[in-house]
Scaffold this active site. Structure first.
Site, PDB file in Angstrom:
ATOM      1  N   HIS A 185     -10.789  -6.172   8.128  1.00  0.00           N
ATOM      2  CA  HIS A 185     -11.438  -5.964   6.833  1.00  0.00           C
ATOM      3  C   HIS A 185     -12.739  -5.161   6.976  1.00  0.00           C
ATOM      4  O   HIS A 185     -13.580  -5.207   6.091  1.00  0.00           O
ATOM      5  CB  HIS A 185     -11.770  -7.292   6.151  1.00  0.00           C
ATOM      6  CG  HIS A 185     -10.577  -8.133   5.833  1.00  0.00           C
ATOM      7  ND1 HIS A 185      -9.941  -8.899   6.773  1.00  0.00           N
ATOM      8  CD2 HIS A 185      -9.892  -8.300   4.684  1.00  0.00           C
ATOM      9  CE1 HIS A 185      -8.919  -9.537   6.208  1.00  0.00           C
ATOM     10  NE2 HIS A 185      -8.860  -9.180   4.943  1.00  0.00           N
ATOM     11  N   GLU A 194       0.822  -1.204   0.000  1.00  0.00           N
ATOM     12  CA  GLU A 194       0.000   0.000   0.000  1.00  0.00           C
ATOM     13  C   GLU A 194       0.860   1.259   0.000  1.00  0.00           C
ATOM     14  O   GLU A 194       0.515   2.267  -0.634  1.00  0.00           O
ATOM     15  CB  GLU A 194      -0.954  -0.007   1.197  1.00  0.00           C
ATOM     16  CG  GLU A 194      -2.145  -0.942   1.041  1.00  0.00           C
ATOM     17  CD  GLU A 194      -1.773  -2.414   1.102  1.00  0.00           C
ATOM     18  OE1 GLU A 194      -2.485  -3.242   0.505  1.00  0.00           O
ATOM     19  OE2 GLU A 194      -0.752  -2.735   1.762  1.00  0.00           O
TER      20      GLU A 194
END
Length: 351
Positions: free
Chosen positions: A143, A74
């Site tokens: 998540h 990321e």
């Protein structure tokens, strides 16, 4: 701004029934076709079409140089996006889950958000960081987070969260066109539905794919503009994302004449619409899925207090997620549902 008035402006356009996922894909399709500088990249967004299939078919249509996969990094995705934008591209960088963004925060906050100011306008960060956020898929604590408050306090960033397919497409197009970096948060619970806030627990949540009428071609929804999705006279509910639907359901179930404002752009904020509504209704409730302490709702409460104090007839109420790591087994208890919101509405109205 009234959401119904916005849609009337596009009545002449060809429309199609779309889920939020389809609307987001349509927005990227439109912008890839209109502007050769638009590129889309991230983990699995190319051949596979993204873990939620938002980019499905775009690589086949536009090629591997326009829609491509990135390594599982990321920080690298965000840093590459900053470099691309400095050289004139308009990257749409997908962070596969908002929970994964933390390694990239330094690049987003220290580089993307400050590049225009730091270069005295010589460079811009025309980047859209797409991030699926929130719960509803039993994804657990890594998540399911809603980290919007982290980004709303960063000068130079825009933070956006749509609640429906029409806004999702229009806001994403406006974000890609923006010369400012945009953190574009997509509530996973709304990707395929249900667009129904009446349930505190799921009712076959992925068995249906509710759709909305969305123009097939180009249009945008202006950034920094809230929408009054339910007019009312007794109390103002300030909310965004999934809880827009919960707010409307709670108002219907309690019979309270609540005005529901979908913020859409969290920052910069459409303060004018908020103040006008609260001064009219004289009561206010703030609602979001993220945790309570230092959540974005705290800023909303402060702003309403500062601008509407002499008009308020009751304390401002907050309904939010819990101050706890995201609870996998108690996911649907964690969500602010219509029962919790309805009880809060009644408390405010009794003062």
């Amino acid at each position: 701004m009234n959401a119904l008035n916005e849609q009337k402006a596009h009545e002449a356009s060809a429309v199609a029934s779309m889920t939020m996922i389809q609307a987001l894909r349509s927005a990227m399709d439109v912008m890839l076709g209109r502007d050769d500088n638009v590129v889309i990249f991230g983990e699995d967004v190319g051949y596979f079409g993204g873990v939620f299939r938002c980019t499905d078919g775009l690589q086949a249509k536009y090629g591997k140089s326009r829609v491509f996969d990135a390594p599982i990094s990321e920080n690298g995705i965000a840093g590459a996006a900053v470099g691309m934008s400095a050289y004139g591209l308009r990257p749409v960088a997908e962070i596969q889950f908002a929970d994964y963004v933390y390694p990239a925060v330094d690049q987003i906050v220290s580089e993307a958000a400050r590049l225009r100011y730091r270069s005295n306008g010589q460079f811009t960060s025309a980047i859209t960081f797409r991030m699926p956020c929130g719960g509803g898929i039993y994804g657990g604590q890594t998540h399911s987070q809603s980290p919007e408050a982290i980004f709303t306090q960063v000068c130079g960033l825009r933070t956006v969260m749509p609640s429906n397919p029409y806004d999702a497409k229009g806001l994403l197009i406006a974000s890609i066109e923006s010369d400012d970096p945009v953190v574009f948060l997509e509530p996973k619970r709304l990707y395929n539905g249900p667009f129904d806030g009446h349930h505190d627990r799921p009712v076959t949540p992925w068995a249906k794919h509710p759709t909305a009428a969305v123009p097939e071609g180009y249009y945008n929804v202006p950034l920094d503009s809230a929408a009054v999705v339910r007019p009312g006279k007794q109390i103002t509910i300030l909310t965004y994302g999934t809880t827009v639907w919960v707010a409307q359901a709670a108002a219907e179930e309690t019979g309270i004449d609540a005005e529901v404002i979908d913020l859409r752009s969290l920052w910069p904020l459409d303060l004018e619409t908020i103040v006008e509504s609260v001064k009219k209704t004289r009561r206010c409730l703030v609602l979001h899925e993220a945790t309570r302490t230092c959540g974005f709702g705290a800023e909303l409460v402060s702003l309403v207090q500062e601008h509407c104090f002499y008009h308020l007839e009751a304390p401002i109420e907050r309904v939010t997620g819990w101050d706890t790591p995201y609870p996998h087994a108690q996911e649907w208890d964690y969500f602010p549902g219509p029962a919790r919101v309805g009880a809060a509405l009644k408390r405010v109205m009794e003062v």
